[in-house]
Design a protein around this motif. Structure first.
Motif, PDB file in Angstrom:
ATOM      1  N   GLU A  61       0.828  -1.201   0.000  1.00  0.00           N
ATOM      2  CA  GLU A  61       0.000   0.000   0.000  1.00  0.00           C
ATOM      3  C   GLU A  61       0.865   1.255   0.000  1.00  0.00           C
ATOM      4  O   GLU A  61       0.545   2.242  -0.669  1.00  0.00           O
ATOM      5  CB  GLU A  61      -0.924  -0.007   1.226  1.00  0.00           C
ATOM      6  CG  GLU A  61      -1.847   1.198   1.348  1.00  0.00           C
ATOM      7  CD  GLU A  61      -2.903   1.278   0.255  1.00  0.00           C
ATOM      8  OE1 GLU A  61      -3.661   2.265   0.246  1.00  0.00           O
ATOM      9  OE2 GLU A  61      -2.975   0.355  -0.589  1.00  0.00           O
ATOM     10  N   ARG A  64       1.966   1.824  -3.512  1.00  0.00           N
ATOM     11  CA  ARG A  64       0.865   2.331  -4.330  1.00  0.00           C
ATOM     12  C   ARG A  64       0.635   3.813  -4.061  1.00  0.00           C
ATOM     13  O   ARG A  64       0.444   4.608  -5.003  1.00  0.00           O
ATOM     14  CB  ARG A  64      -0.413   1.548  -4.032  1.00  0.00           C
ATOM     15  CG  ARG A  64      -1.598   1.926  -4.928  1.00  0.00           C
ATOM     16  CD  ARG A  64      -2.908   1.420  -4.390  1.00  0.00           C
ATOM     17  NE  ARG A  64      -3.286   2.089  -3.160  1.00  0.00           N
ATOM     18  CZ  ARG A  64      -3.841   3.310  -3.113  1.00  0.00           C
ATOM     19  NH1 ARG A  64      -4.035   4.001  -4.229  1.00  0.00           N
ATOM     20  NH2 ARG A  64      -4.185   3.840  -1.959  1.00  0.00           N
ATOM     21  N   ILE A  65       0.651   4.204  -2.787  1.00  0.00           N
ATOM     22  CA  ILE A  65       0.440   5.604  -2.442  1.00  0.00           C
ATOM     23  C   ILE A  65       1.562   6.467  -3.005  1.00  0.00           C
ATOM     24  O   ILE A  65       1.316   7.563  -3.538  1.00  0.00           O
ATOM     25  CB  ILE A  65       0.326   5.758  -0.913  1.00  0.00           C
ATOM     26  CG1 ILE A  65      -0.972   5.107  -0.412  1.00  0.00           C
ATOM     27  CG2 ILE A  65       0.377   7.229  -0.509  1.00  0.00           C
ATOM     28  CD1 ILE A  65      -1.092   5.040   1.099  1.00  0.00           C
ATOM     29  N   GLN A  67       3.367   5.996  -5.663  1.00  0.00           N
ATOM     30  CA  GLN A  67       3.175   6.168  -7.105  1.00  0.00           C
ATOM     31  C   GLN A  67       2.069   7.189  -7.405  1.00  0.00           C
ATOM     32  O   GLN A  67       2.197   8.007  -8.315  1.00  0.00           O
ATOM     33  CB  GLN A  67       2.853   4.823  -7.747  1.00  0.00           C
ATOM     34  CG  GLN A  67       4.031   3.851  -7.736  1.00  0.00           C
ATOM     35  CD  GLN A  67       3.639   2.472  -8.231  1.00  0.00           C
ATOM     36  OE1 GLN A  67       2.502   2.222  -8.623  1.00  0.00           O
ATOM     37  NE2 GLN A  67       4.589   1.546  -8.206  1.00  0.00           N
ATOM     38  N   THR A  68       0.994   7.132  -6.624  1.00  0.00           N
ATOM     39  CA  THR A  68      -0.097   8.084  -6.828  1.00  0.00           C
ATOM     40  C   THR A  68       0.350   9.500  -6.493  1.00  0.00           C
ATOM     41  O   THR A  68       0.042  10.456  -7.218  1.00  0.00           O
ATOM     42  CB  THR A  68      -1.309   7.696  -5.949  1.00  0.00           C
ATOM     43  OG1 THR A  68      -1.693   6.354  -6.256  1.00  0.00           O
ATOM     44  CG2 THR A  68      -2.484   8.625  -6.204  1.00  0.00           C
ATOM     45  N   LEU A  69       1.089   9.648  -5.389  1.00  0.00           N
ATOM     46  CA  LEU A  69       1.623  10.958  -5.020  1.00  0.00           C
ATOM     47  C   LEU A  69       2.524  11.510  -6.122  1.00  0.00           C
ATOM     48  O   LEU A  69       2.442  12.694  -6.465  1.00  0.00           O
ATOM     49  CB  LEU A  69       2.415  10.844  -3.717  1.00  0.00           C
ATOM     50  CG  LEU A  69       1.628  10.665  -2.423  1.00  0.00           C
ATOM     51  CD1 LEU A  69       2.570  10.309  -1.278  1.00  0.00           C
ATOM     52  CD2 LEU A  69       0.838  11.915  -2.079  1.00  0.00           C
ATOM     53  N   GLY A  71       2.426  10.937  -9.292  1.00  0.00           N
ATOM     54  CA  GLY A  71       1.618  11.398 -10.413  1.00  0.00           C
ATOM     55  C   GLY A  71       0.998  12.763 -10.155  1.00  0.00           C
ATOM     56  O   GLY A  71       1.017  13.642 -11.027  1.00  0.00           O
ATOM     57  N   HIS A  72       0.448  12.957  -8.958  1.00  0.00           N
ATOM     58  CA  HIS A  72      -0.145  14.255  -8.621  1.00  0.00           C
ATOM     59  C   HIS A  72       0.917  15.361  -8.591  1.00  0.00           C
ATOM     60  O   HIS A  72       0.679  16.480  -9.060  1.00  0.00           O
ATOM     61  CB  HIS A  72      -0.842  14.179  -7.266  1.00  0.00           C
ATOM     62  CG  HIS A  72      -2.075  13.327  -7.251  1.00  0.00           C
ATOM     63  ND1 HIS A  72      -2.977  13.294  -8.287  1.00  0.00           N
ATOM     64  CD2 HIS A  72      -2.558  12.469  -6.304  1.00  0.00           C
ATOM     65  CE1 HIS A  72      -3.960  12.461  -7.980  1.00  0.00           C
ATOM     66  NE2 HIS A  72      -3.720  11.950  -6.796  1.00  0.00           N
ATOM     67  N   GLU A 226      -2.565  11.375  -1.638  1.00  0.00           N
ATOM     68  CA  GLU A 226      -2.993  10.397  -2.626  1.00  0.00           C
ATOM     69  C   GLU A 226      -4.370  10.725  -3.189  1.00  0.00           C
ATOM     70  O   GLU A 226      -4.759  10.226  -4.253  1.00  0.00           O
ATOM     71  CB  GLU A 226      -2.952   8.979  -2.046  1.00  0.00           C
ATOM     72  CG  GLU A 226      -4.092   8.615  -1.126  1.00  0.00           C
ATOM     73  CD  GLU A 226      -3.950   9.143   0.296  1.00  0.00           C
ATOM     74  OE1 GLU A 226      -4.666   8.677   1.179  1.00  0.00           O
ATOM     75  OE2 GLU A 226      -3.097  10.033   0.515  1.00  0.00           O
TER      76      GLU A 226
END
Length: 234
Positions: A61, A64-65, A67-69, A71-72, A226
């Protein structure tokens, strides 16, 4: 603090829970020394709670977080600044369960950005920023955090990331950071001129109703979790 039988009896001073700080009691100018001590005690309790919750996140997790951070963050920087080539961006080396953005820092380097990392050179003084590259040999700094070596080029960031333990948004859209309590980051921002565009990075679940800003707290320009992007006050 609540009584031992946990029966609520109104607001307390000094507080141990955010809900126990009376709105009429709180003065953002912190002219009352007792109030400043109360806020410091509350922050210590919240910091411990939030760090424990962050450490409980699984490795999968956490990745995953991160990677999302990333992107933002990339979207925010491209929309706000356009190309990154030649821009000095300060990142951070992950500690205490922080989300690992080193792959993103490497992307920035490949895109022509000049990446820096903060380092402590003097206790209770502003941080310095040393140039970082992915292949660089790191050395142990304060708290055993890897930092670029002393001979690395010193830089002044145009954009700075600030890892969040907790965070809050003011009614005016101002972002506020709860950090580790050492005061280094706020002290650094206060000393930098011009001040960099500062982005807090953390968990959406770490949002607080307020951090009860004190005179030494420096607001953030944007906060990225995220869940997305908030703020952008400049």
């Amino acid at each position: 603090m609540s009584d031992p039988d946990d029966t609520p009896r109104g607001y307390a001073s000094p507080p141990c829970l955010a809900s126990e700080i009376a709105p009429a009691y709180f003065d953002p100018l912190a002219v009352d020394p007792q109030q400043a001590r109360d806020v410091a005690r509350w922050r210590r309790a919240e910091r411990a709670r939030l760090l424990e919750a962050r450490r409980a996140i699984s490795v999968a997790e956490r990745e995953r977080i991160a990677q999302t951070l990333a992107g933002h963050l990339m979207r925010l920087l491209v929309e706000r600044f356009g190309g990154l080539e030649g821009r000095v961006i300060s990142g951070y080396w992950p500690i205490k369960g922080e989300f690992d953005l080193r792959p993103l820092m490497a992307e920035w380097h490949e895109a022509g950005a000049i990446v820096a990392l903060p380092a402590v050179e003097e206790k209770a003084a502003p941080l310095v920023f040393r140039r970082w590259t992915p292949e660089m040999r790191m050395v142990r700094g304060d708290w055993n955090i890897p930092v670029p070596p002393p001979e690395a080029e010193r830089l002044t960031p145009e954009i700075a990331l600030a890892p969040l333990v907790g965070w809050a948004m003011g009614e005016d859209g101002t972002g506020w950071r709860l950090g580790y309590g050492g005061g280094y980051f706020d002290r650094t921002l206060a000393a930098l001129a011009p001040r960099p565009f500062t982005i807090g990075v953390g968990l959406s679940a770490a949002r607080l109703a307020s951090i009860y800003p004190q005179p030494h707290d420096i607001p953030l320009d944007a906060i990225v979790t995220e869940a997305g992007i908030e703020g952008e006050t400049r």
